[in-house]
Design a protein around this motif. Structure first.
Motif, PDB file in Angstrom:
ATOM      1  N   GLU A  52       0.823  -1.204   0.000  1.00  0.00           N
ATOM      2  CA  GLU A  52       0.000   0.000   0.000  1.00  0.00           C
ATOM      3  C   GLU A  52       0.858   1.254   0.000  1.00  0.00           C
ATOM      4  O   GLU A  52       1.290   1.715   1.053  1.00  0.00           O
ATOM      5  CB  GLU A  52      -0.926   0.016   1.226  1.00  0.00           C
ATOM      6  N   PRO A  53       1.100   1.846  -1.162  1.00  0.00           N
ATOM      7  CA  PRO A  53       1.962   3.029  -1.223  1.00  0.00           C
ATOM      8  C   PRO A  53       1.498   4.168  -0.330  1.00  0.00           C
ATOM      9  O   PRO A  53       2.305   4.911   0.198  1.00  0.00           O
ATOM     10  CB  PRO A  53       1.903   3.445  -2.697  1.00  0.00           C
ATOM     11  N   GLY A  54       0.211   4.304  -0.116  1.00  0.00           N
ATOM     12  CA  GLY A  54      -0.297   5.392   0.710  1.00  0.00           C
ATOM     13  C   GLY A  54       0.091   5.289   2.173  1.00  0.00           C
ATOM     14  O   GLY A  54       0.085   6.273   2.896  1.00  0.00           O
ATOM     15  N   GLN A  55       0.406   4.098   2.623  1.00  0.00           N
ATOM     16  CA  GLN A  55       0.756   3.906   4.025  1.00  0.00           C
ATOM     17  C   GLN A  55       2.237   4.157   4.296  1.00  0.00           C
ATOM     18  O   GLN A  55       2.610   4.538   5.370  1.00  0.00           O
ATOM     19  CB  GLN A  55       0.388   2.488   4.491  1.00  0.00           C
ATOM     20  N   GLY A  56       3.088   3.891   3.326  1.00  0.00           N
ATOM     21  CA  GLY A  56       4.507   4.206   3.449  1.00  0.00           C
ATOM     22  C   GLY A  56       5.325   3.205   4.231  1.00  0.00           C
ATOM     23  O   GLY A  56       4.818   2.280   4.846  1.00  0.00           O
ATOM     24  N   ILE A  57       6.630   3.411   4.187  1.00  0.00           N
ATOM     25  CA  ILE A  57       7.618   2.593   4.884  1.00  0.00           C
ATOM     26  C   ILE A  57       8.499   3.476   5.750  1.00  0.00           C
ATOM     27  O   ILE A  57       9.601   3.114   6.118  1.00  0.00           O
ATOM     28  CB  ILE A  57       8.505   1.839   3.873  1.00  0.00           C
ATOM     29  N   GLU A  58       7.990   4.656   6.068  1.00  0.00           N
ATOM     30  CA  GLU A  58       8.827   5.686   6.640  1.00  0.00           C
ATOM     31  C   GLU A  58       9.527   5.276   7.932  1.00  0.00           C
ATOM     32  O   GLU A  58      10.669   5.651   8.156  1.00  0.00           O
ATOM     33  CB  GLU A  58       8.021   6.965   6.879  1.00  0.00           C
ATOM     34  N   THR A  59       8.862   4.531   8.800  1.00  0.00           N
ATOM     35  CA  THR A  59       9.476   4.215  10.091  1.00  0.00           C
ATOM     36  C   THR A  59      10.714   3.352   9.912  1.00  0.00           C
ATOM     37  O   THR A  59      11.782   3.674  10.433  1.00  0.00           O
ATOM     38  CB  THR A  59       8.459   3.532  11.029  1.00  0.00           C
TER      39      THR A  59
END
Length: 192
Positions: A48-55
């Protein structure tokens, strides 16, 4: 790094032997193979690109001493630290050691249901674990995060992984670039 003591033991992995991210990848391959893909090394968003992997991404970037912001206070997704962190996440994806967890609750479900063997998070996450999965009590241990070099920095604060200035334009598109760079190669697409 939080780890499932029982799963590591069954797969023959000594958590104290994981000193580098290369060690982490090797342990993840061994663990995933041992459990025939039913247990992965970690859970993160891969669909899900909208949720991201930022953490996860920012944890790695921070450990390398990097940032999304350059010395001119501009957002810069081309720093060597960011590229190295993205490469690390790509290697995990290519190796098949990531369980898909598009949302916060999916990640909690993955560890509560025994689908993942590690959690890469800050010490405060222990409260989340205790409150969300009381049946898992006693199954989790904690060891220092791996580092990029044995004996290198292994501390990172993934909280508030992406601070953005109100002057920054096109933030969603830029974060989408990060997502696509990190995860698309092992889905059959290439990125630069």
């Amino acid at each position: 790094m939080y780890y499932r003591k029982d799963l590591f033991k069954e797969a023959g992995i000594n958590p104290d032997s994981i000193k580098t991210w290369a060690d982490y990848l090797a342990a993840g391959k061994k663990l995933t193979a041992h459990f025939h893909g039913k247990v992965k090394m970690l859970a993160d968003n891969v669909s899900e690109p909208g949720q991201g992997i930022e953490t996860t991404l920012m944890l790695l970037v921070n450990e390398l001493g990097g940032s999304y912001v350059n010395r001119q206070d501009q957002i810069d997704f081309t720093t060597p630290q960011l590229e190295q962190a993205l490469s690390t996440i790509q290697s995990w994806g290519k190796a098949g050691i990531i369980a898909d967890a598009p949302t916060w609750n999916d990640g909690i479900s993955a560890f509560a249901n025994g689908q993942v063997a590690t959690i890469l998070s800050a010490v405060w996450y222990a409260g989340t674990m205790m409150n969300s999965a009381p049946r898992e009590s006693g199954k989790w241990g904690i060891v220092p995060l791996p580092s990029y070099k044995a004996g290198g920095p292994n501390e990172a604060d993934p909280v508030d992984p992406c601070s953005l200035s109100r002057k920054t334009a096109k933030i969603p598109q830029r974060l989408g670039i990060l997502y696509n760079t990190a995860y698309t190669p092992y889905q059959g697409r290439t990125s630069n």
